[in-house]
Structure formats: C-alpha cells, structure tokens
Design an enzyme around this catalytic site. Structure first.
Site: not given
Ligand code: AMP
Length: 283
Positions: A37, A147-148
């Site tokens: 994060h 995020g991936e």
C-alpha cells in the site's frame, strides 16, 4: 493531514483543491496498510499535488461466508503511516455513509470479471467497481493508483473508466513482495508460520514457470501443469485456479506468443491468497 469521514466534507475539499488547480491522486485501500500500500501511496504523492488514501473495508465485495467480519483492521497505525508518508488526506467513511438504508445502485463490468477470481467469488467485482466508482465521484481524482497484485481488479477498473468515460488516469503499480518473495497482503496476517512457508510456493511456482518459458516452452498446458505440480506439493495448500490470460483482455491463452499473465489463487488453510506474474518470451 486531514482525516475525513463524511462524503460532503471530502467532496467539498476536492472541489476546493480543483479550484486551486491542484491535481488529486487517490489510492483506494481496505486499510491494515503494508509496504505494498505504501508504495502505491508514494506513487500517488509523486504524481499529484494532493494525495488521498481511502481506507474502507467494503462490505459489498465480500461474499457470504468470506472474511468481512474478521478482516484485519488498525486505523490508528494506518493513520500514522499515512501521515508519515505525506498524504494530504485520509478518507475513511463508516459503512452507513457509503451504503445508507435504501441503497440500490451498482456498477457492473461484464466479460473481464467472469473468469479467474470472478468464478470463485461471484459478485466480488461488482462490489469493487461500485465502491471505486463511488470513491471517484467523492474524491474526484485526476489519477488513481492500483496494485498489479490484484491484476484482474486493475483490468476491470481500466475497463470501467473507459466504458463510463471517467476522467481518471489509472496507474498500475508492480507487486511488492516480502524479502522471501511472498506477495504482501493484509491477509498474510492470518497465516501461521507453517502456512506462511507453504504460501511461498506461490511465488516459487511463478518463477519456475518463467524459467520453463526461458528454456523455450510456450505450450500453455505444460506451463500450467508445472505450476500445479509445485503447488500440489505444498502442505495445507488447496489450489483454486492457475491460468494463462492475455494481460489486457483476460482472454484465455493456449500458447504463449507475447507477454502473458500467469494468475493463480489458492487457499492456505482458510486464507485465500492470489499472486501473478507476466511471463515474457525468451528473446
Ligand atoms: P487492498 O487493501 O488489499 O484492497 O489493496 C488496496 C490496493 O493495494 C489495491 O490496488 C491492491 O492491488 C494494492 N496492493 C495490495 N497488496 C499489494 C502488493 N503486495 N503490491 C502492490 N500492490 C498491492
């Protein structure tokens, strides 16, 4: 740093920022912040004049029997981390604020949400797109960072933004991993030491798949079988799916011809973990 719990205050602040020509970044999260994060939040700060992190454990993206109630929460620590990172605001609305009595509107992206996690978690992406659309209306970001790690989510959000003409630049961030390779996740907190060892099999299997591709293998079923074999040897690990997909459309891939998403999900004990990588062909 502003801590905001109401929709009207957040909308007002966003309005003022825009009036002052500020570029707003939003990083949506469910809190219990970890380095993954924080990396997204740093990206948000870098790409904007004012950066907002939202912390909201979104009930509509959890199915019956999933871990909504016991999802880890620690607002005090999250606020400290956001402050240290230089975020301008944290938006943390109570659930009744986002979904008041009488709420009945949902956003649904179709094809790209059907396979992979969409198969095992019916309704999950409808909850995700609904809350993200709401957050976009409330925070009015120019840029939003995802995020991936949740690759299908990223593809779904991009599709929603394009289809609904939302004026938001969606930026993807690579997966952030622990030193031993485990993809960071708030759900890692559920794992015992033994389960955590077992969970390392996920990243290991992805690496083995890339090695297989490097050695010249391009047949999807051979690659998938290799991953399955590795994961089947991990104690207390139950496979949900291993799949090869085209990274933009999530269409199934049978033979690698270019960069290909290798996505997997597995239960370690009762904890559902996901991981993925983009396999690239040897040059
Ligand atoms: P979550 O709090 O799990 O809903 O995640 C919030 C955002 O952080 C999503 O865009 C996730 O894809 C992203 N994220 C979570 N874990 C990681 C990670 N290990 N690396 C990169 N992004 C992540």
């Amino acid at each position: 740093m502003r801590i905001i719990e109401t929709v009207s205050e957040m909308q007002q602040l966003a309005h003022t920022w825009h009036q002052n020509q500020h570029r707003i970044a939003l990083v949506p999260t469910m809190g219990y912040l970890h380095e993954g994060h924080l990396a997204l939040m740093r990206k948000g700060v870098e790409l904007s004049d004012v950066a907002v992190v939202s912390i909201f454990v979104n009930p509509t993206q959890f199915g019956p029997g999933e871990d909504f109630e016991r999802y880890p929460r620690n607002s005090e620590r999250d606020l400290r981390l956001a402050q240290d990172l230089g975020m301008d605001a944290v938006f943390m609305p109570p659930s009744e604020t986002m979904y008041p009595t009488g709420y009945q509107t949902y956003v649904e992206v179709t094809e790209v949400t059907l396979p992979l996690c969409g198969q095992s978690r019916p309704g999950h992406f409808r909850g995700v797109t609904t809350v993200v659309a709401k957050l976009f209306h409330i925070v009015q970001p120019d840029v939003a960072v995802f995020g991936e790690k949740d690759f299908q989510q990223l593809v779904t959000i991009r599709r929603m933004v394009q289809d609904l003409n939302m004026n938001v630049a969606v930026v993807g961030h690579p997966i952030v991993r622990e030193a031993d390779g485990l993809a960071m996740s708030s759900r890692n907190a559920y794992l015992s030491d033994r389960q955590r060892q077992s969970a390392l099999g996920l990243n290991r299997s992805l690496k083995q798949a890339q090695e297989l591709v490097n050695s010249g293998e391009s047949r999807g079923e051979v690659i998938v079988q290799k991953v399955r074999n590795t994961l089947q040897r991990c104690e207390d690990l139950r496979l949900d799916y291993v799949e090869l997909r085209q990274p933009d459309t999530l269409e199934a891939v049978e033979r690698l011809q270019g960069p290909t998403l290798l996505a997997l999900a597995a239960y370690v004990g009762n904890t559902r973990l996901i991981d993925n990588c983009i396999l690239t062909l040897a040059v």
